[in-house]
Design an enzyme around this catalytic site. Structure first.
Site, PDB file in Angstrom:
ATOM      1  N   HIS A   1    -129.246 -43.877  93.149  1.00 28.88           N
ATOM      2  CA  HIS A   1    -128.561 -44.488  92.008  1.00 28.88           C
ATOM      3  C   HIS A   1    -128.032 -45.874  92.389  1.00 28.88           C
ATOM      4  O   HIS A   1    -127.157 -45.988  93.233  1.00 28.88           O
ATOM      5  CB  HIS A   1    -127.403 -43.557  91.629  1.00 28.88           C
ATOM      6  CG  HIS A   1    -126.567 -44.033  90.489  1.00 28.88           C
ATOM      7  ND1 HIS A   1    -125.257 -44.437  90.647  1.00 28.88           N
ATOM      8  CD2 HIS A   1    -126.849 -44.148  89.171  1.00 28.88           C
ATOM      9  CE1 HIS A   1    -124.763 -44.768  89.465  1.00 28.88           C
ATOM     10  NE2 HIS A   1    -125.705 -44.612  88.560  1.00 28.88           N
TER      11      HIS A   1
ATOM     12  N   HIS B   1    -126.207 -53.521  86.557  1.00 30.51           N
ATOM     13  CA  HIS B   1    -125.876 -52.301  85.818  1.00 30.51           C
ATOM     14  C   HIS B   1    -125.427 -52.589  84.389  1.00 30.51           C
ATOM     15  O   HIS B   1    -125.768 -51.873  83.457  1.00 30.51           O
ATOM     16  CB  HIS B   1    -124.813 -51.471  86.535  1.00 30.51           C
ATOM     17  CG  HIS B   1    -124.487 -50.229  85.767  1.00 30.51           C
ATOM     18  ND1 HIS B   1    -123.386 -50.127  84.945  1.00 30.51           N
ATOM     19  CD2 HIS B   1    -125.159 -49.063  85.641  1.00 30.51           C
ATOM     20  CE1 HIS B   1    -123.393 -48.932  84.366  1.00 30.51           C
ATOM     21  NE2 HIS B   1    -124.455 -48.274  84.769  1.00 30.51           N
TER      22      HIS B   1
HETATM   23 CA    CA Z   1    -128.798 -46.535  85.268  1.00 25.48          CA
END
Ligand code: CA
Length: 348
Positions: free
Chosen positions: A40, A82
């Site tokens: 992630h 992000h």
């Molecule tokens: Ca994402």
């Protein structure tokens, strides 16, 4: 001069081949875990999220897939960030003081790639206080990191795949497509063209393309004709992740059946699978995983973080045991790829 007899030659060839085959099978075994570990934002537990350094570290830790969050610059270049803001991970507020919008935010879409490349990328911080979100992680403003482009990141991963003879995949997310379209930009079309250029265009390729916006997921499949694996992300309606998307409906058996006509998997929030533990300290498990599997959908929940666990878990291992092996999800997103890889390898 030493001369090989025909029989010896044959033996030598067989030996050489067996070495190649065993080397390949070792590498293949190393490449994919029975449960997919998705890094992630790279290895944000250790290095600033989405920096190429963070991706390289996660790659070295043995991730199966590396995640990219994608937004567009003013000059239509997909970059890895992000949020579609620059002000929580770069020094944009110092370098371009006057370029915030009325809401006080600095939007990536208002800056050219050259301008974004002039910024320093750092550990995620609170833009009001200037303090790091995760105090135990990489220090703020140390060393030098830059916002990468999608192409730079794909070339890094494909380059490592060549040099290490692995096939680590990419897991790109189209961020805020409705916002981009309101700004006159078709982010999905631009991204899909680049993915195709780099060989990511069908279901056998090591890619999952993800999006929160269900309208866009359908558009990517139907209108833009993308043929690779797709993952529908699931949020809560209250988060405002995607306008005109009813996540409460998508989580139902009927909603999941609709998703299965378009996508290959779902990416739910952990809490949508285990909202809490009951009075006897047993997990309450929703039927999301069961319903998704009945519809042939894979499930990769987010986000497993050793330094930010659900209140019922003492360790990331405890949370992973419950999700991966007791409930049976197919993979997970984690900030701690090293912890997850070690855990699944000990299970195999
Ligand atoms: Ca994402």
């Amino acid at each position: 001069m030493f001369k090989l007899t025909p029989n010896f030659k044959k033996l030598a060839v067989v030996f050489a081949l067996s070495q190649i085959i065993s080397a390949q099978s070792v590498l293949a075994a190393e490449t994919m875990h029975d449960k997919l570990i998705v890094a992630h934002r790279g290895a944000p537990a250790y290095l600033p999220e989405h920096s190429l350094a963070s991706k390289t570290l996660a790659y070295g830790m043995g991730a199966d897939y590396l995640e990219q969050d994608i937004v567009l610059t003013k000059d239509n270049v997909p970059v890895i960030l992000h949020d579609h803001y620059l002000d929580t991970v770069t020094n944009v507020a110092q370098v371009f003081k006057t370029r915030a919008r009325e809401d006080g935010r600095y939007y990536a879409i208002d800056f050219t790639l050259a301008e974004i490349k002039s910024l320093n990328l750092t550990e995620r911080f609170n833009r009001e206080t200037g303090k790091a979100i995760y105090s135990g992680r990489f220090p703020l403003w140390q060393s030098t990191f830059k916002v990468p482009t999608l192409v730079e990141e794909i070339e890094l991963i494909q380059g490592l795949n060549k040099s290490t003879r692995k096939n680590v995949g990419i897991y790109p997310e189209i961020k805020a497509p409705a916002f981009h379209r309101a700004e006159g930009k078709d982010i999905s079309k631009i991204v899909i063209e680049i993915l195709a250029e780099y060989g990511y265009d069908d279901k056998t390729d090591a890619i999952y393309l993800q999006c929160f916006d269900w309208n866009e997921t359908q558009r990517i499949r139907n209108e833009l004709g993308y043929k690779g694996k797709l993952v529908q992300l699931l949020a809560e309606n209250s988060w405002g992740e995607a306008p005109n998307v009813d996540f409460d409906y998508l989580k139902t058996a009927q909603g999941l059946a609709d998703i299965a006509k378009i996508a290959d998997g779902i990416g739910p929030w952990m809490t949508q699978i285990v909202p809490e533990f009951d009075a006897n300290n047993q997990p309450i498990i929703t039927d999301l995983v069961k319903n998704a599997h009945e519809n042939g959908l894979q499930i990769h929940p987010y986000t497993f973080r050793q330094d930010s666990l659900p209140k019922w878990a003492k360790t990331q291992e405890e949370a992973m045991q419950l999700f991966l092996y007791d409930i049976g999800v197919d993979g997970l997103f984690t900030d701690f790829t090293d912890v997850a890889v070690k855990f699944v390898e000990n299970h195999q």
